[in-house]
Design a protein around this motif. Sequence first.
Motif, PDB file in Angstrom:
ATOM      1  N   LEU A 345    -112.030  19.847  -8.549  1.00 39.54           N
ATOM      2  CA  LEU A 345    -112.463  20.920  -7.651  1.00 39.54           C
ATOM      3  C   LEU A 345    -111.719  20.854  -6.327  1.00 39.54           C
ATOM      4  O   LEU A 345    -111.253  21.889  -5.807  1.00 39.54           O
ATOM      5  CB  LEU A 345    -113.974  20.826  -7.433  1.00 39.54           C
ATOM      6  CG  LEU A 345    -114.587  21.820  -6.435  1.00 39.54           C
ATOM      7  CD1 LEU A 345    -114.296  23.251  -6.842  1.00 39.54           C
ATOM      8  CD2 LEU A 345    -116.089  21.582  -6.305  1.00 39.54           C
ATOM      9  N   ILE A 346    -111.591  19.662  -5.756  1.00 37.43           N
ATOM     10  CA  ILE A 346    -110.873  19.528  -4.487  1.00 37.43           C
ATOM     11  C   ILE A 346    -109.416  19.958  -4.649  1.00 37.43           C
ATOM     12  O   ILE A 346    -108.868  20.680  -3.802  1.00 37.43           O
ATOM     13  CB  ILE A 346    -110.969  18.075  -3.985  1.00 37.43           C
ATOM     14  CG1 ILE A 346    -112.396  17.763  -3.528  1.00 37.43           C
ATOM     15  CG2 ILE A 346    -109.988  17.834  -2.840  1.00 37.43           C
ATOM     16  CD1 ILE A 346    -112.605  16.321  -3.110  1.00 37.43           C
ATOM     17  N   ASN A 351    -105.242  24.350  -3.363  1.00 40.40           N
ATOM     18  CA  ASN A 351    -104.242  25.381  -3.669  1.00 40.40           C
ATOM     19  C   ASN A 351    -104.385  26.588  -2.761  1.00 40.40           C
ATOM     20  O   ASN A 351    -103.461  27.405  -2.656  1.00 40.40           O
ATOM     21  CB  ASN A 351    -104.369  25.832  -5.126  1.00 40.40           C
ATOM     22  CG  ASN A 351    -103.952  24.757  -6.109  1.00 40.40           C
ATOM     23  OD1 ASN A 351    -103.070  23.944  -5.822  1.00 40.40           O
ATOM     24  ND2 ASN A 351    -104.581  24.745  -7.274  1.00 40.40           N
ATOM     25  N   HIS A 352    -105.547  26.720  -2.111  1.00 37.38           N
ATOM     26  CA  HIS A 352    -105.833  27.919  -1.318  1.00 37.38           C
ATOM     27  C   HIS A 352    -106.220  27.613   0.122  1.00 37.38           C
ATOM     28  O   HIS A 352    -106.263  28.528   0.943  1.00 37.38           O
ATOM     29  CB  HIS A 352    -106.964  28.718  -1.976  1.00 37.38           C
ATOM     30  CG  HIS A 352    -106.761  28.974  -3.430  1.00 37.38           C
ATOM     31  ND1 HIS A 352    -105.868  29.920  -3.909  1.00 37.38           N
ATOM     32  CD2 HIS A 352    -107.309  28.392  -4.527  1.00 37.38           C
ATOM     33  CE1 HIS A 352    -105.893  29.912  -5.235  1.00 37.38           C
ATOM     34  NE2 HIS A 352    -106.755  29.001  -5.637  1.00 37.38           N
ATOM     35  N   THR A 353    -106.555  26.359   0.448  1.00 41.78           N
ATOM     36  CA  THR A 353    -106.962  26.016   1.810  1.00 41.78           C
ATOM     37  C   THR A 353    -106.272  24.731   2.231  1.00 41.78           C
ATOM     38  O   THR A 353    -105.833  23.939   1.390  1.00 41.78           O
ATOM     39  CB  THR A 353    -108.493  25.839   1.897  1.00 41.78           C
ATOM     40  OG1 THR A 353    -108.872  25.574   3.248  1.00 41.78           O
ATOM     41  CG2 THR A 353    -108.967  24.698   1.010  1.00 41.78           C
ATOM     42  N   ALA A 354    -106.173  24.532   3.539  1.00 44.01           N
ATOM     43  CA  ALA A 354    -105.427  23.384   4.051  1.00 44.01           C
ATOM     44  C   ALA A 354    -106.192  22.077   3.910  1.00 44.01           C
ATOM     45  O   ALA A 354    -105.580  21.005   3.832  1.00 44.01           O
ATOM     46  CB  ALA A 354    -105.064  23.609   5.515  1.00 44.01           C
ATOM     47  N   VAL A 356    -110.293  20.090   2.769  1.00 47.55           N
ATOM     48  CA  VAL A 356    -111.644  20.146   2.210  1.00 47.55           C
ATOM     49  C   VAL A 356    -112.418  18.961   2.770  1.00 47.55           C
ATOM     50  O   VAL A 356    -111.911  17.829   2.782  1.00 47.55           O
ATOM     51  CB  VAL A 356    -111.629  20.079   0.663  1.00 47.55           C
ATOM     52  CG1 VAL A 356    -113.054  20.058   0.112  1.00 47.55           C
ATOM     53  CG2 VAL A 356    -110.848  21.250   0.081  1.00 47.55           C
ATOM     54  N   ASP A 357    -113.633  19.197   3.247  1.00 47.64           N
ATOM     55  CA  ASP A 357    -114.482  18.112   3.722  1.00 47.64           C
ATOM     56  C   ASP A 357    -115.239  17.506   2.548  1.00 47.64           C
ATOM     57  O   ASP A 357    -115.663  18.220   1.631  1.00 47.64           O
ATOM     58  CB  ASP A 357    -115.471  18.613   4.778  1.00 47.64           C
ATOM     59  CG  ASP A 357    -114.794  18.911   6.100  1.00 47.64           C
ATOM     60  OD1 ASP A 357    -113.626  18.514   6.272  1.00 47.64           O
ATOM     61  OD2 ASP A 357    -115.417  19.552   6.960  1.00 47.64           O
ATOM     62  N   VAL A 431    -117.152  22.217   1.952  1.00 49.68           N
ATOM     63  CA  VAL A 431    -117.710  20.870   1.939  1.00 49.68           C
ATOM     64  C   VAL A 431    -118.151  20.540   0.515  1.00 49.68           C
ATOM     65  O   VAL A 431    -118.852  21.328  -0.126  1.00 49.68           O
ATOM     66  CB  VAL A 431    -118.903  20.732   2.900  1.00 49.68           C
ATOM     67  CG1 VAL A 431    -119.378  19.280   2.949  1.00 49.68           C
ATOM     68  CG2 VAL A 431    -118.538  21.219   4.289  1.00 49.68           C
ATOM     69  N   ILE A 432    -117.742  19.366   0.030  1.00 47.85           N
ATOM     70  CA  ILE A 432    -118.184  18.863  -1.268  1.00 47.85           C
ATOM     71  C   ILE A 432    -119.079  17.659  -1.010  1.00 47.85           C
ATOM     72  O   ILE A 432    -118.682  16.725  -0.299  1.00 47.85           O
ATOM     73  CB  ILE A 432    -116.997  18.452  -2.157  1.00 47.85           C
ATOM     74  CG1 ILE A 432    -115.955  19.577  -2.213  1.00 47.85           C
ATOM     75  CG2 ILE A 432    -117.483  18.086  -3.551  1.00 47.85           C
ATOM     76  CD1 ILE A 432    -116.448  20.852  -2.829  1.00 47.85           C
TER      77      ILE A 432
END
Length: 705
Positions: A345-346, A351-354, A356-357, A431-432
């Motif tokens: 998932l991360i 692929n789309h955001t700079a 991930v928290d 956020v994950i």
Amino acid sequence: MKVNKPKQVKGPAKSLKWKDVRGKRCRPPVSSSELNSSPVMARLAKEHHASVKKKPTVKRLRNKAKPVSEMKNNIPRTAIKPSHTEANGGSASMEFTMDNESNDWQDWKEYSKSIQGNGVETARDLEYVSTSRLEGESLHCCAERDDRQNHAVLVMQKHQTLCFRGKCLLTCLYGRVEVMGFTIEEGQQSYPLFSPASHCPLTIRALEGSDQGRDDRTEASTVLRKYLQPASRKKLLKMITSNSSIILLEPMETPLTRFLSSFTDLSELFNPPVMELMSAVLDTPLNGLGMVPLGPAIEGLQMSKSYKDALNMVVGACRGDMDGCAVVLVCGTKNVGKSSFIRNLINNLLNHTASVDYLEGDLGQTEFTPAGCLSLSTVRGPLLGPPFTHQCTPEHMIYYGHSSYETDLERYMESLKSLWRRRPRTRETPVIINTAGWVKGFGFQLLVDMIRFFPVSHVIQLGHGGVTQCPALTPEFLRTAHGSQTHPPAETALAEFTESHSPPRSYTHLVVQSEFPGVGRQGTAKHQRSNEHRELSLLAYLSQLQSPDPGPVRPLHSLTPYQVPHTAVALGVLHCEVVPGHMMYAANGSLVGLCCLGEKVSSKGGAVLLSQTPICPCVGFGVLRGIDMARGLYFLLTPVDPSVLRKVNCLLLGAISLPSCVLTSQPGIEGEMPYVTTDYSFDLTGAGKLRVFKGLTRPSQMGAL
């Protein structure tokens, strides 16, 4: 803290087939550590090819690959279909704009004329539809190795896959490939890939090209000229189509891999395990680079339909016009693939955001730290290996000191809340939240509390066998569910969350059914048990003590430690009750968390011992390799930067112990080995540690719950 710093082997001929099969019954055992030996690889290759022909479940090429000079079209006709454009000669002509001085120009001019004159479909007018695994003879056709530069170039068609064990450095030279959900395109940096025997093997999958209007062979020839000799370039250029991808594979050695391989039990970590040896393809151009391709009998990561649907829904929600940031809580019982799902998932989100928290709530199987830690990290790069391959220092971390939170539920929840408060309220990064595999009793009640504490937008619940092993955590169920610290109809338990984050009254609940072999059961093979995973993560952290420059591995007892005065730091024990007179004995030769108390540590001349368990920031870990009571000094080994060490005023000892190999594999020791004894019996009453459970309600007091 006051610190004082002192020759590639070809496969067997057909004539050896029957001789090889007969000799297989009395062959000597082969260790996977011998895979780097050319004679051993040759013998294994012979036995491997003879044995797999007897297995009807393993798909192989029917005919031996033709030499390059005999191949007018290197793509099998059964694996291609003609495009809508006619390919009988004139309408499918090729035009090349290559430099006349190119070594490939004349060869390609003759090749282009020959295939047009014979009325054969040209590669530019063919669509490759094969979804097969690259292995054996197919790898010989599409891979070339340059021994002088010690690397290999591989041409992959759309949807082709390469599943492997080992480690390598991957660079996409042309087209696009995908690894663990992360898309790697030409022009990007090189990425390290780790596929050890401790986890599911990695798979490289070729994707469709993003630009269909390119002059494929001209650009590919320019790319290949930098990495291959003319004969090798000519062979691979014949494989190029509009949907081809070209990747560069290089051997990789890091301080982590050198340190791990220095231990006898871990020397074969990046080789195929014994159960995969017969499926390992040992006679390809890739084998000498530190990677071993696997045949189709061994599967990589297997994703069910619900698995893919959940990934697509979360990624789609994050890309859309969502009100606020997505907060995704992933839960499920043990051994259902939560960690693999989160890594996938991360990678998809990156692929789309700079960035991930990531909020770590699983003490036993942490992603970025040694076990026993709760942490908040910002992930900016793909996760292309198991947790021990990407250990790093989180933005915020609290050392809980145990691999399970059942001993102190209240401190566990308060630690998670403390980490969440440190996250900037204005951040819109997804956020994950990872959770533990305890989904029964108090573990399930804590899941209910976490959904109420945090403003979750998605709850992804993993299960297997058609069920989720616990009640479905739907919004409807939560309206009447009782948690450990919360009760209905509470929307959230923290007022500051309501003010700043405006948690939604509802969330999306997704159920993922894991369908991989062995789901729900802990791995029994070597390196696959959960305690071994924890040891690998801790060893990976300690590998940061090694020099980044190539060279021999230095054992920990040969490194110069920091000298820390007893009066500069406080010492505490997290996981059990220890009388003050025994605390130094307990801490000596142990792993300690380097923490920062809010108040100043004051001493009257002796060591400062904590009587209560604090919840405070942790900046890293160290090995307390010695204590000098006469001079009042701790001797500490740690990779933490000295500028950060100056802020440390507390050493916390937990139940996370050093791997035994660190203590037993100490070269150069004469006489009795320090910290190691066999004169001990757990059969004696009181010989084991005393476990204290805090915050647990007796069954007779659970009527109100």
